[in-house]
Design a protein around this motif. Structure first.
Motif, mmCIF file in Angstrom:
data_model
loop_
_atom_site.group_PDB
_atom_site.id
_atom_site.type_symbol
_atom_site.label_atom_id
_atom_site.label_comp_id
_atom_site.label_asym_id
_atom_site.label_seq_id
_atom_site.Cartn_x
_atom_site.Cartn_y
_atom_site.Cartn_z
ATOM 1 N N SER A 1 135.843 77.581 20.923
ATOM 2 C CA SER A 1 135.965 76.356 21.727
ATOM 3 C C SER A 1 135.130 76.417 22.996
ATOM 4 C CB SER A 1 137.435 76.105 22.084
ATOM 5 O OG SER A 1 138.209 75.906 20.926
ATOM 6 N N SER A 2 135.099 77.577 23.633
ATOM 7 C CA SER A 2 134.324 77.698 24.872
ATOM 8 C C SER A 2 132.840 77.471 24.623
ATOM 9 C CB SER A 2 134.545 79.081 25.492
ATOM 10 O OG SER A 2 134.126 80.105 24.602
ATOM 11 N N ASP B 1 132.140 73.757 24.196
ATOM 12 C CA ASP B 1 132.219 73.024 25.457
ATOM 13 C C ASP B 1 131.106 73.393 26.434
ATOM 14 O OD1 ASP B 1 134.466 71.653 24.673
ATOM 15 O OD2 ASP B 1 135.868 73.081 25.551
ATOM 16 N N ASN C 1 128.111 70.896 27.214
ATOM 17 C CA ASN C 1 128.173 69.830 26.213
ATOM 18 C C ASN C 1 127.863 68.454 26.777
ATOM 19 O OD1 ASN C 1 130.523 69.669 27.707
ATOM 20 N ND2 ASN C 1 131.850 69.241 25.960
ATOM 21 N N GLN D 1 134.782 72.672 14.930
ATOM 22 C CA GLN D 1 136.113 72.509 15.531
ATOM 23 C C GLN D 1 137.186 72.309 14.455
ATOM 24 O OE1 GLN D 1 137.291 68.847 17.516
ATOM 25 N NE2 GLN D 1 137.881 70.005 19.333
ATOM 26 N N TRP E 1 143.925 68.999 20.710
ATOM 27 C CA TRP E 1 142.490 69.203 20.901
ATOM 28 C C TRP E 1 141.779 67.859 20.809
ATOM 29 C CZ3 TRP E 1 140.836 73.963 17.423
ATOM 30 C CH2 TRP E 1 141.483 75.099 17.890
ATOM 31 N N ARG F 1 135.245 65.116 23.965
ATOM 32 C CA ARG F 1 135.075 66.238 24.896
ATOM 33 C C ARG F 1 133.748 66.107 25.649
ATOM 34 N NH1 ARG F 1 138.839 70.321 22.757
ATOM 35 N NH2 ARG F 1 137.935 71.997 23.977
ATOM 36 N N LYS G 1 133.442 65.681 29.755
ATOM 37 C CA LYS G 1 132.634 66.525 30.652
ATOM 38 C C LYS G 1 131.715 65.663 31.519
ATOM 39 C CE LYS G 1 132.255 70.470 30.624
ATOM 40 N NZ LYS G 1 131.303 71.309 29.898
#
Length: 306
Positions: free
Chosen positions: A154-155, A158, A161, A179, A204, A210, A214
């Protein structure tokens, strides 16, 4: 911090030649926008790099020419022809390498900024870690498994992103597959099961949300003095020609773009996403409250059918 202060004179040299730059520790990036028919760019770069090399020699530093690369970015046949005929700058008698892909703080930037190679790399690394974590699943409790998944998968999804805003959906879908696979490993469900309820249970956000999350966090930080100035300069508050209710709506001006590539820029995608938010979220009094309200809002949009 001390090393950054030590390198401050490099910025003065770059500005004197009309170039822009970004620095991160000892990594210095120079960039310049120019039309394809401009023949004087190489000479300016050579003079600037020569000055930087001289300053480094006087200050017990060394310009590593083997790691100094030139990346030409542009779309269309004119830019492709330029890459064929372009002669890279020469520093100390040695021509710098002209590359098609350059790594910038872990992101693979290609000559058309399509980010296809970077996403391919992310997908490959993501599935590599997933295979290893899947082997450990019988021996780990659920909490440890989730921690491993966030640390190794996941890191990475992200990381930087916000650069994926406006990319074609086929590229975003490739990241979504990673994912989805991670969620199936954590919840131990079959690949034939519907993934939306699984993501909903894990809380999630899907990849496309996501990315927008961001971007909007960067906008909130920039507008409230918590982000870098160069991002704040890309955002213009909306001022109507005559007094309207939108005057107090905390909106941004959406710049006009002539191409789809331009709509991927931060100034366009950030303003578009920001203006689409409810007023109460845009007016959040703190960053923590903004993040919490924003995630709740996106969670409702992403899983409204669950």
């Amino acid at each position: 911090m001390l090393f950054s202060i030590y390198l401050l004179p490099v910025g003065d040299i770059v500005r004197r030649f009309g170039l822009d730059f970004h620095c991160y520790a000892d990594d210095v990036q120079l960039y310049l926008a120019f039309p394809a028919d401009n023949t004087g760019v190489v000479e300016v770069l050579e003079q600037c790099l020569g000055e930087i090399r001289s300053w480094m020699s006087r200050n017990w530093l060394r310009l590593n020419q083997s790691k100094t690369e030139v990346l030409l970015i542009g779309k269309g046949p004119v830019c492709r022809n330029l890459r064929v005929s372009f002669s890279p700058p020469v520093v100390d008698g040695e021509a710098l390498r002209l590359v098609e892909v350059a790594k910038s703080l872990g992101v693979l930037l290609d000559s058309e900024l399509s980010l296809e190679k970077h996403i391919s790399s992310m997908v490959s690394i993501g599935f590599f870690h997933l295979r290893n974590i899947r082997r450990l699943r019988p021996f780990l409790p659920h909490d440890s498994l989730a921690t491993l998944m966030h640390a190794f998968v996941s890191s990475r999804l992200d990381y930087c992103n916000a650069l994926f805003a406006g990319l074609p959906l086929k590229l975003i879908h490739r990241l979504q597959l990673v994912q989805n696979a991670a969620a199936r490993v954590v919840k131990n469900v079959s690949r034939f099961d519907h993934i939306t309820p699984v993501l909903h249970e894990l809380h999630w956000l899907p990849i496309r949300w996501r990315i927008t999350f961001k971007v909007l966090v960067l906008v909130f930080k920039s507008l409230n003095g918590l982000g870098p100035e160069y991002l704040r300069n890309l955002l213009t508050p909306y001022t109507p020609a005559r007094p309207l209710r939108s005057l107090y709506g905390n909106l941004l001006t959406i710049p006009r773009m002539r191409s789809k590539v331009g709509e991927r820029s931060f100034s366009f995608s950030a303003a578009t996403s920001w203006n689409a938010l409810p007023f109460d979220i845009r007016s959040s009094p703190s960053l923590s409250m903004f993040k919490s309200s924003l995630k709740t809002h996106f969670f409702c949009l992403a899983f409204n059918d669950v």
